[in-house]
Design an enzyme around this catalytic site. Structure first.
Site, PDB file in Angstrom:
ATOM      1  CB  ILE A   1      -9.555 -54.404 -49.238  1.00 45.78           C
ATOM      2  CG1 ILE A   1      -8.759 -55.504 -48.540  1.00 45.78           C
ATOM      3  CG2 ILE A   1     -10.853 -54.973 -49.819  1.00 45.78           C
ATOM      4  CD1 ILE A   1      -9.480 -56.085 -47.331  1.00 45.78           C
TER       5      ILE A   1
ATOM      6  CB  CYS B   1     -25.231 -66.743 -65.969  1.00 46.43           C
ATOM      7  SG  CYS B   1     -26.536 -66.874 -64.718  1.00 46.43           S
TER       8      CYS B   1
ATOM      9  CB  SER C   1     -29.347 -68.187 -55.589  1.00 45.85           C
ATOM     10  OG  SER C   1     -30.570 -68.871 -55.827  1.00 45.85           O
TER      11      SER C   1
ATOM     12  CG  HIS D   1     -27.957 -60.658 -62.729  1.00 50.25           C
ATOM     13  ND1 HIS D   1     -28.445 -61.932 -62.510  1.00 50.25           N
ATOM     14  CD2 HIS D   1     -28.501 -59.869 -61.761  1.00 50.25           C
ATOM     15  CE1 HIS D   1     -29.262 -61.911 -61.461  1.00 50.25           C
ATOM     16  NE2 HIS D   1     -29.301 -60.678 -60.992  1.00 50.25           N
TER      17      HIS D   1
ATOM     18  CB  SER E   1     -23.685 -68.722 -61.605  1.00 48.51           C
ATOM     19  OG  SER E   1     -23.083 -68.840 -60.339  1.00 48.51           O
TER      20      SER E   1
ATOM     21  CG  ASP F   1     -12.462 -48.667 -50.789  1.00 44.66           C
ATOM     22  OD1 ASP F   1     -12.003 -47.869 -49.967  1.00 44.66           O
ATOM     23  OD2 ASP F   1     -12.291 -49.908 -50.712  1.00 44.66           O
TER      24      ASP F   1
ATOM     25  CD  GLU G   1     -11.724 -48.640 -43.774  1.00 43.06           C
ATOM     26  OE1 GLU G   1     -11.073 -48.333 -44.810  1.00 43.06           O
ATOM     27  OE2 GLU G   1     -11.241 -48.620 -42.630  1.00 43.06           O
TER      28      GLU G   1
ATOM     29  CG  ASP H   1     -10.664 -52.131 -44.418  1.00 40.66           C
ATOM     30  OD1 ASP H   1     -11.292 -52.694 -45.336  1.00 40.66           O
ATOM     31  OD2 ASP H   1     -11.024 -52.161 -43.233  1.00 40.66           O
TER      32      ASP H   1
END
Length: 327
Positions: free
Chosen positions: A83, A207, A235, A165, A233, A121, A119, A80
């Site tokens: 990250i 997309c 779902s 999006h 793109s 951030d 976690e 973490d």
């Protein structure tokens, strides 16, 4: 006299041809040396920047996309502390969630992505274009805590994942602002000039995603997108209980491949890209390699997704289990 001039022209032409040939040879040699250097020189640390830019309950899948990637990079060994997780909304605590404090990426609900060890951030309205650019370039406010800083160096490989999006050359943040391909391109160039990375893997699921890395010009950046210009793109897995789709197709099929990968895997980026099936994904993923010095067949997935362990060699055995002398 004409004969002498003709000889001179021939001599000059031959000299120019030799110079041009030498320049091309030198350039090719330099490129080969760079490739060899990157192939043989070990980097010291891996980082991941995972960004969901969407708010609202109906964008549940974008949160799930990001948390799924978060779970994967942690399973592969990135801690973490390395990250940076940015979530624009907290669907786990949304009153519409019939499974409170949980997030799932599959209707079978076998894995709670939220769990008890996530976690975050940057959360909610902290997920902005300004904060994202500041994070990448290191231009954060002096009081910014350590967990909100990208503390990389010239030996760092960075995996950047973005979802939300978007459209041609832009990605929405919170439905109130946008980041465009020029913004990210300039940020990466600043990162390179400030020696903030060795290599970057940039992956985006939105997309017309491939347009987002069309303006990149910083070196050592490998880019992958979910859809080409003019394509959406899509779902995947609509959950009847939750009432929304729980993941995007491109991210799902990437994660499906990663389930067979662990920290000791020898799978390469070429292996991952070879699995892309436009029939399953419903869009055309794009890969940009011209800025990346290494060959994909020689680039291991663990170069970005795994943890690089630092080992300190000592001349004598360390006395583990023995009582240490008091100072």
């Amino acid at each position: 006299m004409n004969f002498i001039r003709a000889l001179l022209r021939l001599a000059v032409g031959a000299w120019l041809a030799l110079v041009l040939c030498a320049d091309r040879t030198a350039a090719a040699s330099t490129k080969r040396q760079l490739e060899q250097l990157l192939d043989t020189e070990n980097h010291t640390n891996n980082w991941a920047v995972l960004v969901c830019t969407s708010r609202f309950w109906f964008n549940y899948r974008h949160i799930a996309n990001t948390l799924s990637m978060y779970r994967t990079v942690k399973r592969m060994g990135i801690p973490d502390s390395h990250i940076i997780l940015m979530l624009a909304d907290d669907v786990a605590c949304n009153p519409r969630n019939c499974y409170p404090a949980t997030v799932f990426d599959h209707p079978q609900k076998t894995t709670d992505l939220y769990g008890d060890n996530v976690e975050v951030d940057y959360r909610g309205y902290d997920v902005t274009v300004e904060n994202f650019i500041r994070l990448l370039t290191g231009r954060v406010e002096p009081h910014t805590p350590r967990n909100k800083r990208l503390l990389t160096d010239d030996k760092s490989n960075i995996f950047i994942y973005m979802t939300g999006h978007g459209g041609e050359d832009f990605l929405k943040f919170q439905d109130s602002e946008e980041i465009n391909s020029y913004d990210i391109a300039d940020a990466m160039q600043q990162m390179w000039e400030k020696q903030r990375y060795r290599e970057i893997l940039f992956v985006i699921d939105t997309c017309q995603a491939n347009t987002m890395f069309s303006k990149f010009y910083a070196p050592n950046v490998l880019s992958i997108g979910s859809s080409k210009k003019g394509e959406n793109s899509y779902s995947h897995f609509h959950d009847r209980d939750i009432g929304v789709s729980v993941i995007d197709r491109f991210t799902y099929y990437n994660l499906k491949f990663f389930e067979s990968v662990d920290m000791s895997s020898k799978h390469t980026m070429a292996d991952l890209i070879a699995t892309y099936n436009t029939t399953l994904i419903h869009s055309t993923p794009g890969v940009r390699t011209d800025l990346f010095a290494r060959k994909l067949e020689k680039t291991y997935l663990t170069d970005f997704f795994g943890a690089v362990q630092e080992v300190e060699l000592t001349p004598e055995a360390f006395p583990i289990g023995q009582k240490q002398a008091s100072i």
